[in-house]
Write a protein that holds these residues in place. Structure first.
Motif, short mmCIF file in Angstrom:
data_model
loop_
_atom_site.label_atom_id
_atom_site.label_comp_id
_atom_site.label_asym_id
_atom_site.label_seq_id
_atom_site.Cartn_x
_atom_site.Cartn_y
_atom_site.Cartn_z
N ARG A 72 0.75 -1.17 0.14
CA ARG A 72 -0.04 0.12 -0.01
C ARG A 72 0.80 1.38 -0.04
O ARG A 72 0.27 2.35 0.16
N GLN A 73 2.12 1.07 -0.09
CA GLN A 73 3.05 2.47 -0.07
C GLN A 73 4.21 2.08 -1.23
O GLN A 73 4.58 1.12 -1.69
N PHE A 74 4.01 3.40 -2.12
CA PHE A 74 4.93 3.25 -3.21
C PHE A 74 5.51 4.85 -3.33
O PHE A 74 5.22 5.66 -3.18
N ILE A 75 7.06 4.49 -3.61
CA ILE A 75 7.94 5.58 -3.79
C ILE A 75 8.29 5.41 -5.23
O ILE A 75 9.19 4.62 -5.63
N ASP A 76 7.89 6.39 -6.11
CA ASP A 76 8.74 6.31 -7.42
C ASP A 76 9.96 7.28 -7.70
O ASP A 76 9.67 8.55 -7.33
N ILE A 77 11.08 6.59 -7.63
CA ILE A 77 12.29 7.57 -7.57
C ILE A 77 12.75 7.62 -8.94
O ILE A 77 13.12 6.76 -9.62
N GLY A 78 12.91 8.78 -9.51
CA GLY A 78 13.65 9.32 -10.69
C GLY A 78 12.79 9.88 -11.63
O GLY A 78 11.62 10.19 -11.32
N LEU A 148 3.68 10.27 4.53
CA LEU A 148 2.94 9.65 3.74
C LEU A 148 3.28 8.00 4.17
O LEU A 148 2.59 7.36 3.95
N ILE A 149 4.73 8.02 4.04
CA ILE A 149 5.23 6.34 4.36
C ILE A 149 5.56 6.15 5.58
O ILE A 149 6.16 6.77 6.30
N ASP A 150 5.09 4.88 6.04
CA ASP A 150 5.17 4.34 7.21
C ASP A 150 6.41 3.23 7.01
O ASP A 150 6.15 2.10 6.24
N LEU A 151 7.74 3.60 7.60
CA LEU A 151 8.95 2.49 7.30
C LEU A 151 8.74 1.35 8.11
O LEU A 151 9.58 0.64 8.07
N ASP A 152 7.66 1.14 8.87
CA ASP A 152 7.47 -0.03 9.56
C ASP A 152 6.59 -0.93 8.72
O ASP A 152 6.55 -2.27 9.39
N ARG A 153 6.08 -0.59 7.59
CA ARG A 153 5.63 -1.49 6.81
C ARG A 153 6.09 -1.64 5.34
O ARG A 153 6.88 -0.67 5.18
N PRO A 154 5.61 -2.64 4.76
CA PRO A 154 6.46 -2.80 3.34
C PRO A 154 6.37 -1.43 2.43
O PRO A 154 5.00 -0.97 2.35
N VAL A 155 7.43 -1.51 1.61
CA VAL A 155 7.33 -0.19 0.82
C VAL A 155 7.76 -0.81 -0.67
O VAL A 155 8.33 -1.74 -0.67
N ALA A 156 7.04 -0.28 -1.79
CA ALA A 156 7.67 -0.80 -2.91
C ALA A 156 8.19 0.60 -3.63
O ALA A 156 7.72 1.76 -3.82
N CYS A 157 9.72 0.33 -3.96
CA CYS A 157 10.41 1.56 -4.66
C CYS A 157 10.35 1.26 -6.11
O CYS A 157 11.09 0.30 -6.55
N VAL A 158 10.14 2.11 -6.92
CA VAL A 158 10.08 2.02 -8.23
C VAL A 158 11.36 3.05 -8.83
O VAL A 158 11.56 4.01 -8.56
N LEU A 159 12.46 2.02 -9.45
CA LEU A 159 13.50 2.60 -10.11
C LEU A 159 13.37 2.61 -11.58
O LEU A 159 13.93 1.60 -12.14
#
Length: 270
Positions: A72-78, A148-159
């Motif tokens: 439920r958490q996404f960080i789109d980097i780049g 927005l992002i809780d680093l105690d829960r899984p995160v999907a990082c998009v490169l």
């Protein structure tokens, strides 16, 4: 033709890699300088437009898969523009409560991203952050991200099309390793990377086409990219060309996936 929306602080004379990609996707947030480079690229790599579409489609499938799996958490980097069908829209189709952050150091991309997201429905859980993609700890420490992002829960990082802008293999591996170290267990890395494996002799011509732009990239062989992302466990089918990663059942089949010149994968952090 591209759109001619004028944004404050945006240089319209220097071709921009994100806007070139937007043009190849038939977007409207590009300008004459971007279109000129894109058309030159198409003369060298006629499949460039198909490659861009296959890249975009892979990101959509990967995000959709992870959202369906509970992320439920996404960080789109780049560098990219948050155009139609990008991470925030795809994630919301599966999980309307998903949080999505676009993070970039490029002021051109940030200006476009903020303008394009402003006032759009469904963007309450979307943010834009100024972060250097080569310093992942800063990305995850940025106040806009942490809001927005809780680093105690899984995160999907998009490169997406990021690693091939890092010319040093050790530096690219350090970038990926840095993300691995700060992400919680169960997180994922979604990535794409240009390769010249199908046509090594094209590298010089492509480099010349992109010389006037704000970014230069280096295609890597498959084996070298595997080393760079090796700290993550790749989901099946592993590192493939973009059309080969879990294609939609019944969808069109690309007869020459290697002609996308783009490798892709999804890795999981244990």
């Amino acid at each position: 033709m591209g759109g001619e929306r004028i944004l404050a602080g945006v240089d319209l004379t220097t071709p921009n890699t994100a806007r070139i990609y937007d043009y190849l996707l038939d977007g409207k947030d590009n300008y004459a300088a971007d279109r000129e480079v894109a058309e030159q690229l198409l003369t060298v790599i006629p499949e460039a437009r198909t490659a861009a579409r296959e890249n975009h489609a892979f990101i959509g499938r990967a995000v959709r898969h992870l959202a369906a799996a509970g992320v439920r958490q996404f960080i789109d980097i780049g560098t990219k523009l948050p155009a139609r069908g990008n991470v925030h829209e795809v994630a919301a189709e599966v999980a309307p409560d998903a949080a999505v952050v676009f993070a970039d150091a490029d002021p051109v991309v940030l200006a476009h991203a903020r303008a394009l997201l402003a006032g759009r429905a469904g963007t309450a859980r979307t943010a834009v952050a100024r972060c250097d993609p080569r310093r992942p700890a800063d990305v995850l420490g940025d106040p806009a991200v942490r809001a927005l992002i809780d680093l105690d829960r899984p995160v999907a990082c998009v490169l997406d099309r990021v690693l091939h802008f890092v010319d040093d293999d050790a530096a690219a591996a350090e970038l990926v390793g840095g993300l691995h170290d700060v992400l919680p267990p169960g997180s994922h890395l979604v990535f794409t990377h240009i390769t010249q494996d199908p046509e090594p002799e094209s590298g010089g011509d492509v480099g010349e086409v992109f010389r006037p732009t704000d970014g230069h990239f280096w295609g890597r062989p498959r084996a070298r990219l595997l080393d760079i992302v090796g700290c993550f466990d790749l989901l099946e089918p592993g590192l493939t060309y973009t059309p080969q990663w879990r294609p939609d059942p019944g969808g069109p089949v690309n007869p020459a996936p290697e002609r996308t010149f783009t490798l892709a994968g999804v890795g999981r952090r244990r």
